[in-house]
Design a protein around this motif. Structure first.
Motif, PDB file in Angstrom:
ATOM      1  N   GLY A   1       1.073 -18.403  -6.171  1.00 22.49           N
ATOM      2  CA  GLY A   1       2.508 -18.602  -6.344  1.00 22.49           C
ATOM      3  C   GLY A   1       3.208 -17.405  -6.953  1.00 22.49           C
ATOM      4  O   GLY A   1       4.398 -17.464  -7.260  1.00 22.49           O
ATOM      5  N   LEU A   2       2.493 -16.297  -7.110  1.00 19.59           N
ATOM      6  CA  LEU A   2       3.068 -15.110  -7.726  1.00 19.59           C
ATOM      7  C   LEU A   2       3.789 -14.259  -6.682  1.00 19.59           C
ATOM      8  O   LEU A   2       3.374 -14.189  -5.530  1.00 19.59           O
ATOM      9  N   THR A   3       4.852 -13.599  -7.133  1.00 14.38           N
ATOM     10  CA  THR A   3       5.660 -12.785  -6.220  1.00 14.38           C
ATOM     11  C   THR A   3       5.982 -11.405  -6.782  1.00 14.38           C
ATOM     12  O   THR A   3       6.736 -10.649  -6.176  1.00 14.38           O
ATOM     13  N   GLY A   4       5.433 -11.072  -7.953  1.00 10.65           N
ATOM     14  CA  GLY A   4       5.737  -9.781  -8.573  1.00 10.65           C
ATOM     15  C   GLY A   4       7.061  -9.756  -9.311  1.00 10.65           C
ATOM     16  O   GLY A   4       7.512  -8.681  -9.721  1.00 10.65           O
ATOM     17  N   LYS A   5       7.676 -10.897  -9.513  1.00  7.46           N
ATOM     18  CA  LYS A   5       8.981 -10.948 -10.150  1.00  7.46           C
ATOM     19  C   LYS A   5       8.924 -10.358 -11.554  1.00  7.46           C
ATOM     20  O   LYS A   5       8.048 -10.678 -12.350  1.00  7.46           O
ATOM     21  N   GLY A   6       9.876  -9.476 -11.851  1.00 11.19           N
ATOM     22  CA  GLY A   6       9.964  -8.849 -13.165  1.00 11.19           C
ATOM     23  C   GLY A   6       9.268  -7.514 -13.262  1.00 11.19           C
ATOM     24  O   GLY A   6       9.489  -6.779 -14.223  1.00 11.19           O
ATOM     25  N   ALA A   7       8.422  -7.182 -12.289  1.00 13.52           N
ATOM     26  CA  ALA A   7       7.712  -5.897 -12.311  1.00 13.52           C
ATOM     27  C   ALA A   7       8.466  -4.885 -11.458  1.00 13.52           C
ATOM     28  O   ALA A   7       9.171  -5.238 -10.517  1.00 13.52           O
ATOM     29  N   THR A   8       8.282  -3.608 -11.794  1.00  6.93           N
ATOM     30  CA  THR A   8       8.887  -2.524 -11.021  1.00  6.93           C
ATOM     31  C   THR A   8       7.798  -1.578 -10.536  1.00  6.93           C
ATOM     32  O   THR A   8       6.995  -1.091 -11.332  1.00  6.93           O
ATOM     33  N   VAL A   9       7.786  -1.341  -9.230  1.00 10.29           N
ATOM     34  CA  VAL A   9       6.832  -0.418  -8.619  1.00 10.29           C
ATOM     35  C   VAL A   9       7.583   0.813  -8.132  1.00 10.29           C
ATOM     36  O   VAL A   9       8.564   0.698  -7.396  1.00 10.29           O
ATOM     37  N   ALA A  10       7.137   1.976  -8.561  1.00 12.78           N
ATOM     38  CA  ALA A  10       7.673   3.235  -8.042  1.00 12.78           C
ATOM     39  C   ALA A  10       6.800   3.686  -6.884  1.00 12.78           C
ATOM     40  O   ALA A  10       5.574   3.706  -6.994  1.00 12.78           O
ATOM     41  N   VAL A  11       7.418   4.006  -5.782  1.00  7.29           N
ATOM     42  CA  VAL A  11       6.732   4.610  -4.646  1.00  7.29           C
ATOM     43  C   VAL A  11       7.135   6.080  -4.608  1.00  7.29           C
ATOM     44  O   VAL A  11       8.321   6.395  -4.544  1.00  7.29           O
TER      45      VAL A  11
ATOM     46  N   PRO B   1       6.858  -9.708  -2.964  1.00  5.37           N
ATOM     47  CA  PRO B   1       8.204  -9.728  -2.372  1.00  5.37           C
ATOM     48  C   PRO B   1       9.353  -9.782  -3.364  1.00  5.37           C
ATOM     49  O   PRO B   1      10.481  -9.466  -2.988  1.00  5.37           O
ATOM     50  N   ASP B   2       9.086 -10.166  -4.618  1.00  8.06           N
ATOM     51  CA  ASP B   2      10.162 -10.210  -5.609  1.00  8.06           C
ATOM     52  C   ASP B   2      10.128  -9.041  -6.588  1.00  8.06           C
ATOM     53  O   ASP B   2      10.963  -8.962  -7.497  1.00  8.06           O
ATOM     54  N   ALA B   3       9.171  -8.135  -6.445  1.00 11.21           N
ATOM     55  CA  ALA B   3       9.108  -6.976  -7.343  1.00 11.21           C
ATOM     56  C   ALA B   3      10.246  -6.015  -7.033  1.00 11.21           C
ATOM     57  O   ALA B   3      10.706  -5.910  -5.893  1.00 11.21           O
ATOM     58  N   ASN B   4      10.710  -5.320  -8.044  1.00 10.15           N
ATOM     59  CA  ASN B   4      11.659  -4.232  -7.828  1.00 10.15           C
ATOM     60  C   ASN B   4      10.890  -3.023  -7.311  1.00 10.15           C
ATOM     61  O   ASN B   4       9.802  -2.717  -7.802  1.00 10.15           O
ATOM     62  N   VAL B   5      11.459  -2.351  -6.332  1.00  7.31           N
ATOM     63  CA  VAL B   5      10.825  -1.173  -5.745  1.00  7.31           C
ATOM     64  C   VAL B   5      11.789  -0.003  -5.858  1.00  7.31           C
ATOM     65  O   VAL B   5      12.942  -0.095  -5.430  1.00  7.31           O
TER      66      VAL B   5
ATOM     67  N   ALA C   1       9.192   2.825 -14.041  1.00  3.17           N
ATOM     68  CA  ALA C   1       8.372   1.856 -13.314  1.00  3.17           C
ATOM     69  C   ALA C   1       7.220   1.393 -14.199  1.00  3.17           C
ATOM     70  O   ALA C   1       6.861   2.046 -15.183  1.00  3.17           O
ATOM     71  N   ASP C   2       6.646   0.252 -13.825  1.00  2.00           N
ATOM     72  CA  ASP C   2       5.409  -0.215 -14.451  1.00  2.00           C
ATOM     73  C   ASP C   2       4.194   0.354 -13.730  1.00  2.00           C
ATOM     74  O   ASP C   2       3.164   0.607 -14.346  1.00  2.00           O
ATOM     75  N   ILE C   3       4.323   0.535 -12.413  1.00  2.00           N
ATOM     76  CA  ILE C   3       3.235   1.008 -11.572  1.00  2.00           C
ATOM     77  C   ILE C   3       3.789   2.104 -10.679  1.00  2.00           C
ATOM     78  O   ILE C   3       4.884   1.965 -10.127  1.00  2.00           O
ATOM     79  N   VAL C   4       3.037   3.189 -10.525  1.00  2.00           N
ATOM     80  CA  VAL C   4       3.460   4.305  -9.687  1.00  2.00           C
ATOM     81  C   VAL C   4       2.445   4.472  -8.566  1.00  2.00           C
ATOM     82  O   VAL C   4       1.287   4.817  -8.803  1.00  2.00           O
ATOM     83  N   SER C   5       2.890   4.209  -7.331  1.00  2.00           N
ATOM     84  CA  SER C   5       2.012   4.278  -6.160  1.00  2.00           C
ATOM     85  C   SER C   5       2.191   5.608  -5.452  1.00  2.00           C
ATOM     86  O   SER C   5       3.307   5.983  -5.088  1.00  2.00           O
ATOM     87  N   ASN C   6       1.080   6.310  -5.252  1.00  2.00           N
ATOM     88  CA  ASN C   6       1.097   7.625  -4.608  1.00  2.00           C
ATOM     89  C   ASN C   6       0.170   7.623  -3.407  1.00  2.00           C
ATOM     90  O   ASN C   6      -1.053   7.512  -3.557  1.00  2.00           O
ATOM     91  N   SER C   7       0.743   7.763  -2.220  1.00  2.00           N
ATOM     92  CA  SER C   7      -0.051   7.783  -1.000  1.00  2.00           C
ATOM     93  C   SER C   7      -0.147   9.195  -0.447  1.00  2.00           C
ATOM     94  O   SER C   7       0.038   9.434   0.746  1.00  2.00           O
ATOM     95  N   TRP C   8      -0.423  10.138  -1.306  1.00  2.00           N
ATOM     96  CA  TRP C   8      -0.637  11.521  -0.896  1.00  2.00           C
ATOM     97  C   TRP C   8      -1.844  12.049  -1.654  1.00  2.00           C
ATOM     98  O   TRP C   8      -2.224  11.492  -2.681  1.00  2.00           O
ATOM     99  N   GLU C   9      -2.441  13.077  -1.133  1.00  2.00           N
ATOM    100  CA  GLU C   9      -3.717  13.531  -1.671  1.00  2.00           C
ATOM    101  C   GLU C   9      -3.901  15.018  -1.411  1.00  2.00           C
ATOM    102  O   GLU C   9      -3.286  15.589  -0.513  1.00  2.00           O
ATOM    103  N   GLY C  10      -4.733  15.633  -2.210  1.00  2.00           N
ATOM    104  CA  GLY C  10      -5.093  17.026  -2.025  1.00  2.00           C
ATOM    105  C   GLY C  10      -6.562  17.235  -2.336  1.00  2.00           C
ATOM    106  O   GLY C  10      -7.293  16.288  -2.612  1.00  2.00           O
ATOM    107  N   LEU C  11      -6.999  18.474  -2.290  1.00  2.00           N
ATOM    108  CA  LEU C  11      -8.373  18.829  -2.607  1.00  2.00           C
ATOM    109  C   LEU C  11      -8.369  19.963  -3.617  1.00  2.00           C
ATOM    110  O   LEU C  11      -7.501  20.837  -3.580  1.00  2.00           O
TER     111      LEU C  11
END
Length: 684
Positions: A283-293, A360-364, A390-400
């Motif tokens: 029943g969770l929807t991420g309400k109240g959390a903020t995710v940075a992309v 679906p209810d998280a702030n993005v 943000a509370d969580i920072v999502s990074n979909s990039w990478e290096g070597l």
């Protein structure tokens, strides 16, 4: 914990340079957690102090082509040393460790700077030195100050000579020795970046589902590959595919391994993924959390595309203000070198829609860096930390780190780690996709293309301060239930003259034992010692090292996610199109969404640096342990023939040098979250 002798990044010496031996785990970035906190030698009576590792390893004597032109312009950044480096590291660990009395006692950005940031005296001293040396300040923030100047001014200010160095046919400018700073400000300077012209750039970690065929070309507008999906939207993908695993079998082609296998997935929709990971039942929807992309540049149709995508699949669009973005198109640079706006817009679309799918209810909040170089990401992370964006920072990039074009400079690595540690202290969780090329073996096509010089774990995902999200292949059944998961790694078999011929290994989730970072405390007792002391190239090292990934989520492009984006087609028209996309670019935002749900489950309390709490759950019902056995390792899927490309069968579970096994492994980490994962965060 760092030792007292590791509390300095300035190496005081009277010599102009120091010998540089072979690159080994013992000599590169050997501090336990923060790579550039280097051992200091006793202070000597001299007018200057060297800033260690500001002379890059690739600027060798054999590559030296003489003095740089006087007209050469550089824009280095001098980062402040701040206060109490050892104390900062200790506090970041304490607030993130469940058994610590300081657990979740996060600091505000202002409190962080009072205790650990640069003092007013440090800022004044560094700025006065730089302007007094004739350099122009172009920008500054709480972390440091960026200046610009021609070669003569740079050489005078930093006590170096700038030379031209040829690396793989390209010429770059770099200092011939470590930079020197006046002893009066040596204690105020943390590190310096930007003293070279070598463009170290990041790559997104997304894969269009049918990247092995000409279908992938359809993303640029090949009209012939666009059909209509079941929801009426234009669909860019295979002519025959399954909505859930095993739905439609290929009975027209010869059996593979003695049986007819299902077609590849059209792309999972949000409700299927929420069902497979227990989000629906919770029943969770991420309400109240903020995710940075975090990405590069930005898509002008992002909000409209995300809302259309949600509505097409039975979800609600973003509420007013739920989605925000920080982009500055007038400041975008390096467009050609970074792959162009559209390539990063595809990445942004996948990331935002994946977060929205799981929470679906998280702030993005999307943050678009102005360049794919380090400077762009530094600016974004500094903004997030300073505003607690943000509370969580999502990074979909990478290096070597280790590249055929020259290894990444250690000062940049040091600044990334400082930013991640600051985030931990403030309760911000940084996570990265671990990459799409296994251990980046140069013997593979993807390793060769990525300019890897040796098998290795990626960076920043291998930083001990971030959560590295690896990849899985996931089979979801007709009732949104997880049938099986296995380590992501695909082998291809091509149909030729009614026989299946090996097409070789394609790609798989990134990971491996780092040659750069020592084993963090949270991996002790969970990661096997033999794995932690064996590099991906087989070299044994005496000291246990950091191993990635930490966790794993769906990434296989053949069991992909259905993303939607407005595209310009070959006839010049624009249309919203849905397509199947994978890669750890998918895994990372999916896990970010799941973590947003976990924040809601624990009453809105931020998770912060997640790794200590994740490893405390290792081996519990919260995670599904993925091994080399099981249904997924014996499964296959069929990609139908299209546009003169023959039928291809792909198999699962082969990640080349990375091996799934019982307990922690370097292919999937501690495993993939089970349907019980979110319940482990429930408030008693």
């Amino acid at each position: 914990m760092l030792t007292e002798s590791q509390n300095s990044r300035i190496h005081r010496t009277t010599s102009a340079s120091r010998p540089r031996g072979a690159r080994t785990a013992a000599t590169l970035l050997t501090a336990a957690l923060v790579s550039a906190f280097l051992v200091a030698s006793p202070a000597a009576a001299s007018a200057t102090a060297a800033v260690a590792h500001t002379h890059p390893a690739w600027a060798t004597a054999t590559a030296d082509h003489g003095a740089a032109a006087a007209s050469t312009t550089l824009t280095p950044t001098v980062f402040y040393a701040g206060q109490d480096l050892a104390g900062m590291t200790a506090y970041a660990q304490a607030v993130s460790t469940p058994t610590s009395p300081l657990y979740r006692h996060y600091l505000t950005p202002a409190e962080y700077h009072t205790r650990f940031g640069a003092t007013a005296a440090q800022v004044k001293a560094v700025r006065s030195w730089l302007t007094g040396a004739g350099l122009k300040i172009t920008s500054s923030n709480a972390a440091g100050v960026t200046v610009t100047g021609t070669a003569p001014a740079i050489q005078k200010a930093f006590g170096v000579t700038l030379h031209n160095y040829e690396v793989r046919g390209e010429t770059y400018v770099a200092p011939a020795a470590d930079a020197q700073v006046p002893t009066a400000v040596a204690g105020d300077v943390g590190t310096i970046t930007g003293l070279t012209t070598m463009p170290v750039v990041a790559r997104s970690a997304g894969l269009v589902g049918q990247v092995t065929t000409s279908i992938a070309k359809g993303v640029t507008g090949a009209k012939a590959t666009v059909s209509k999906g079941s929801n009426g939207a234009a669909f860019l993908g295979p002519a025959r595919c399954s909505s859930y695993y095993g739905q439609v079998k290929d009975v027209t082609d010869p059996p593979f391994n003695g049986k007819h296998n299902p077609y590849v997935l059209c792309g999972y929709v949000p409700s299927q993924l929420r069902g497979a990971y227990g989000v629906t039942r919770s029943g969770l929807t991420g309400k109240g959390a903020t995710v940075a992309v975090v990405g590069v540049y930005g898509s002008s149709t992002m909000l409209a595309d995300a809302n259309r995508h949600a509505e097409n699949h039975g979800d609600k669009p973003f509420r007013d203000g739920q989605y925000t973005e920080t982009v500055t198109p007038e400041q975008w640079t390096d467009l050609s070198r970074c792959g162009g706006v559209e390539s990063w817009a595809d990445e942004e679309t996948l990331d935002v829609e994946a977060v929205q799918a799981m929470a679906p209810d998280a702030n993005v909040h999307y943050y678009g860096a102005n360049t794919c170089r380090d400077t762009g990401f530094f600016q974004v992370f500094e903004t997030i930390n300073e505003t607690h964006g943000a509370d969580i920072v999502s990074n979909s990039w990478e290096g070597l780190i280790y590249r055929t074009t020259g290894d990444v400079d250690q000062p940049a690595i040091a600044e990334y780690n400082r930013l991640f540690a600051q985030g931990a202290i403030e309760g911000i969780s940084y996570q990265f996709g671990s990459g799409n090329c296994g251990a980046a073996d140069p013997a593979t096509l993807c390793g060769l293309v990525s300019e890897s010089s040796t098998p290795q774990a990626g960076f920043p995902s291998s930083s001990p301060w971030v959560t590295a999200v690896g990849g899985t292949s996931l089979a979801i059944g007709a009732h949104d239930q997880a049938l099986w998961s296995t380590a992501w790694g695909n082998d291809a078999w091509v149909l030729q003259d009614d026989a299946w011929v090996s097409g070789g290994w394609l790609f798989g989730g990134g990971g491996g034992t780092s040659a750069a970072f020592g084993r963090p405390y949270y991996q002790k007792g969970v990661v096997p010692d033999d794995l932690a002391t064996t590099l991906p190239n087989g070299t044994k090292v005496a000291r246990p090292m950091r191993v990635a990934p930490d966790v794993s989520m769906p990434a296989d492009p053949f069991t992909a996610f259905m993303a939607g984006k407005t595209l310009t087609l070959s006839d010049g028209s624009t249309e919203y199109v849905e397509t199947d996309i994978g890669g750890t670019s998918l895994a990372c935002p999916l896990f970010a969404g799941l973590q947003a749900d976990a924040i809601q489950a624990q009453g809105g309390e931020g998770i912060g640096w997640a790794n200590p709490a994740l490893y405390a759950r290792a081996g519990s019902p919260a995670f599904t342990d993925l091994t080399a056995k099981g249904a997924g390792a014996r499964a296959a899927a069929v990609l139908p023939a299209t546009q003169n490309i023959p039928t291809i069968t792909v198999t699962f579970g082969d990640d080349r040098l990375l091996k799934a096994g019982r307990g922690y492994d370097d292919a999937t980490g501690i495993g993939t979250p089970s349907p019980y994962y979110l319940w482990s965060y429930r408030i008693p």
